[in-house]
Design a protein around this motif. Structure first.
Motif, mmCIF file in Angstrom:
data_model
loop_
_atom_site.group_PDB
_atom_site.id
_atom_site.type_symbol
_atom_site.label_atom_id
_atom_site.label_comp_id
_atom_site.label_asym_id
_atom_site.label_seq_id
_atom_site.Cartn_x
_atom_site.Cartn_y
_atom_site.Cartn_z
ATOM 1 N N LEU A 1 27.375 -12.736 80.105
ATOM 2 C CA LEU A 1 26.564 -11.940 81.172
ATOM 3 C C LEU A 1 24.951 -11.967 80.560
ATOM 4 C CD1 LEU A 1 28.306 -8.366 81.487
ATOM 5 C CD2 LEU A 1 28.217 -10.601 83.191
ATOM 6 N N HIS A 2 24.117 -12.449 81.493
ATOM 7 C CA HIS A 2 22.797 -12.605 81.212
ATOM 8 C C HIS A 2 21.675 -11.880 81.793
ATOM 9 C CE1 HIS A 2 22.754 -15.530 84.488
ATOM 10 N NE2 HIS A 2 21.417 -15.128 84.419
ATOM 11 N N ALA A 3 20.522 -11.733 81.344
ATOM 12 C CA ALA A 3 19.482 -11.154 81.876
ATOM 13 C C ALA A 3 18.256 -12.034 81.383
ATOM 14 C CB ALA A 3 19.069 -9.657 81.759
ATOM 15 N N GLY A 4 17.031 -12.077 82.379
ATOM 16 C CA GLY A 4 15.936 -12.710 81.888
ATOM 17 C C GLY A 4 14.666 -12.538 82.599
ATOM 18 N N TYR A 5 13.811 -12.974 82.420
ATOM 19 C CA TYR A 5 12.399 -12.879 82.964
ATOM 20 C C TYR A 5 11.617 -14.169 82.923
ATOM 21 C CZ TYR A 5 7.435 -11.865 83.368
ATOM 22 O OH TYR A 5 6.006 -11.873 83.532
ATOM 23 N N SER A 6 10.953 -14.402 84.305
ATOM 24 C CA SER A 6 9.778 -15.632 84.366
ATOM 25 C C SER A 6 8.258 -15.293 85.068
ATOM 26 C CB SER A 6 10.705 -16.601 85.033
ATOM 27 O OG SER A 6 10.073 -17.706 85.331
ATOM 28 N N PRO A 7 7.548 -15.606 84.362
ATOM 29 C CA PRO A 7 6.225 -15.322 85.055
ATOM 30 C C PRO A 7 5.974 -16.688 85.624
ATOM 31 C CG PRO A 7 5.747 -16.052 82.563
ATOM 32 C CD PRO A 7 7.307 -15.874 82.753
ATOM 33 N N GLU A 8 6.248 -16.716 86.773
ATOM 34 C CA GLU A 8 6.196 -17.956 87.839
ATOM 35 C C GLU A 8 4.768 -17.944 88.609
ATOM 36 O OE1 GLU A 8 10.975 -18.940 89.118
ATOM 37 O OE2 GLU A 8 9.631 -18.003 90.365
ATOM 38 N N GLN A 9 4.580 -19.202 88.791
ATOM 39 C CA GLN A 9 3.434 -19.482 89.845
ATOM 40 C C GLN A 9 3.728 -20.419 90.721
ATOM 41 O OE1 GLN A 9 -0.380 -21.990 88.809
ATOM 42 N NE2 GLN A 9 -1.166 -19.871 88.741
ATOM 43 N N PHE B 1 3.846 -14.579 89.842
ATOM 44 C CA PHE B 1 5.050 -13.656 90.440
ATOM 45 C C PHE B 1 5.641 -13.110 88.949
ATOM 46 C CE2 PHE B 1 5.045 -15.274 94.466
ATOM 47 C CZ PHE B 1 5.244 -14.374 95.152
ATOM 48 N N HIS B 2 6.012 -11.928 88.720
ATOM 49 C CA HIS B 2 6.893 -11.405 87.630
ATOM 50 C C HIS B 2 8.314 -11.373 88.297
ATOM 51 C CE1 HIS B 2 3.787 -10.107 85.140
ATOM 52 N NE2 HIS B 2 3.380 -9.193 86.007
ATOM 53 N N SER B 3 9.260 -12.386 87.677
ATOM 54 C CA SER B 3 10.557 -12.674 88.364
ATOM 55 C C SER B 3 11.544 -12.215 87.306
ATOM 56 C CB SER B 3 10.975 -14.052 88.603
ATOM 57 O OG SER B 3 9.917 -14.235 89.743
ATOM 58 N N TYR B 4 12.684 -11.270 87.773
ATOM 59 C CA TYR B 4 13.547 -10.962 86.801
ATOM 60 C C TYR B 4 14.890 -11.083 87.417
ATOM 61 C CZ TYR B 4 9.794 -7.863 85.731
ATOM 62 O OH TYR B 4 8.283 -7.319 85.233
ATOM 63 N N ASN B 5 15.884 -11.490 86.558
ATOM 64 C CA ASN B 5 17.055 -12.006 87.122
ATOM 65 C C ASN B 5 18.187 -11.562 85.977
ATOM 66 O OD1 ASN B 5 18.079 -14.091 85.002
ATOM 67 N ND2 ASN B 5 16.044 -14.827 85.423
ATOM 68 N N ALA B 6 19.604 -11.468 86.780
ATOM 69 C CA ALA B 6 20.638 -11.011 85.994
ATOM 70 C C ALA B 6 21.853 -11.790 86.654
ATOM 71 C CB ALA B 6 20.869 -9.508 86.038
ATOM 72 N N LEU C 1 27.417 -25.595 82.312
ATOM 73 C CA LEU C 1 27.367 -24.424 82.798
ATOM 74 C C LEU C 1 27.190 -24.171 84.164
ATOM 75 C CD1 LEU C 1 25.721 -21.508 80.372
ATOM 76 C CD2 LEU C 1 25.230 -21.820 82.855
ATOM 77 N N LEU C 2 27.929 -23.310 84.655
ATOM 78 C CA LEU C 2 27.706 -22.890 86.144
ATOM 79 C C LEU C 2 27.474 -21.361 86.264
ATOM 80 C CD1 LEU C 2 27.882 -23.289 89.145
ATOM 81 C CD2 LEU C 2 30.169 -22.648 88.952
ATOM 82 N N GLY C 3 26.436 -20.671 86.596
ATOM 83 C CA GLY C 3 26.082 -19.429 86.753
ATOM 84 C C GLY C 3 25.965 -18.826 88.290
ATOM 85 N N VAL C 4 25.851 -17.727 88.208
ATOM 86 C CA VAL C 4 25.676 -16.899 89.484
ATOM 87 C C VAL C 4 24.689 -15.764 89.087
ATOM 88 C CG1 VAL C 4 26.613 -15.554 91.392
ATOM 89 C CG2 VAL C 4 28.035 -17.526 90.625
ATOM 90 N N GLN C 5 23.538 -15.746 89.841
ATOM 91 C CA GLN C 5 22.574 -14.741 89.361
ATOM 92 C C GLN C 5 22.014 -14.262 90.533
ATOM 93 O OE1 GLN C 5 20.027 -16.862 86.507
ATOM 94 N NE2 GLN C 5 18.696 -16.943 88.086
ATOM 95 N N GLY C 6 21.425 -12.975 90.585
ATOM 96 C CA GLY C 6 20.391 -12.314 91.422
ATOM 97 C C GLY C 6 19.019 -12.525 90.828
ATOM 98 N N ARG C 7 18.035 -12.619 91.668
ATOM 99 C CA ARG C 7 16.621 -12.475 91.259
ATOM 100 C C ARG C 7 15.826 -11.822 92.231
ATOM 101 N NH1 ARG C 7 12.750 -16.087 88.393
ATOM 102 N NH2 ARG C 7 14.689 -17.191 87.665
#
Length: 215
Positions: A41-49, A59-64, A79-85
């Motif tokens: 299980l993972h959670a992350g953050y990305s400051p995207e432009q 943008f402040h982007s958060y995913n899990a 690695l195959l993932g499924v996440q919401g953002r």
């Protein structure tokens, strides 16, 4: 002369032909009961432009989500993932004028990455990875300074302003693992069409950082 609409950033470069590819990916790459798969299980953050020559939106982007790693050969795996953002606009500059507009986006994503484990000790590993991330944008809404909606990105009845829902981007990075804990970071980048009417390329990208816990 019609002025191009640069009010919103892009969220898509692909169309419906991507859907069979995603189904193919799920069918052939999800781990079978006999595979020695690792689940995390993972959670992350990305400051995207998202940027065009006239527009820059941060943008402040958060995913899990959940990841499945299946060995291919030796220490090489997929690695195959499924996440919401969920992404929320932090600041923007459109036509060289600062605005108080705020945009929120909800998306479902499938990262598909090749990785290689370098085992340093029995518990510590370094794992570089690279691949693609497929995104399907579920909802996007822009509000003005008073909180009133001024645009629904995916309104099917608003053909002139409606955005495409599908996007693909390149992803690369590095993970540091100790026992069942994984600290990962990298960069995500892609080019997208501005909207369904006028094709304006938008550079979409940013670094990311996250933490995963394996089982």
């Amino acid at each position: 002369m019609k002025k191009k609409n640069h009010l919103l950033p892009s969220v898509a470069i692909l169309s419906q032909p991507l859907l069979p590819l995603l189904l193919f990916t799920f069918y052939f790459l999800l781990p079978s009961p006999s595979a020695s798969a690792q689940v995390a299980l993972h959670a992350g953050y990305s400051p995207e432009q998202w940027a065009t020559p006239e527009t820059a939106i941060n943008f402040h982007s958060y995913n899990a989500g959940v990841d499945f790693r299946v060995p291919i050969v030796g220490r090489l795996g997929v690695l195959l993932g499924v996440q919401g953002r969920w992404s929320t606009e932090s600041d923007s500059k459109r036509f060289e004028v600062d605005t108080n507009h705020r945009t929120n986006i909800v998306a479902a994503e499938i990262p598909l990455l090749l990785n290689y484990n370098f085992r340093i000790t029995d518990d510590f590993r370094i794992t570089p990875f690279a691949g693609a991330k497929f995104s399907y944008y579920i909802k996007g809404r822009t509000r003005d300074a008073n909180g009133h909606p001024i645009n629904e990105w995916f309104d099917e009845e608003n053909e002139a302003r409606r955005m495409n829902r599908l996007n693909i981007s390149s992803t690369f990075g590095l993970a540091l693992s100790y026992s069942h804990f994984h600290l990962f970071g990298g960069y995500n980048i892609g080019l997208s069409d501005m909207d369904n009417v006028e094709s304006t390329l938008t550079l979409v990208g940013g670094p990311f950082l996250g933490l995963a816990v394996g089982f």
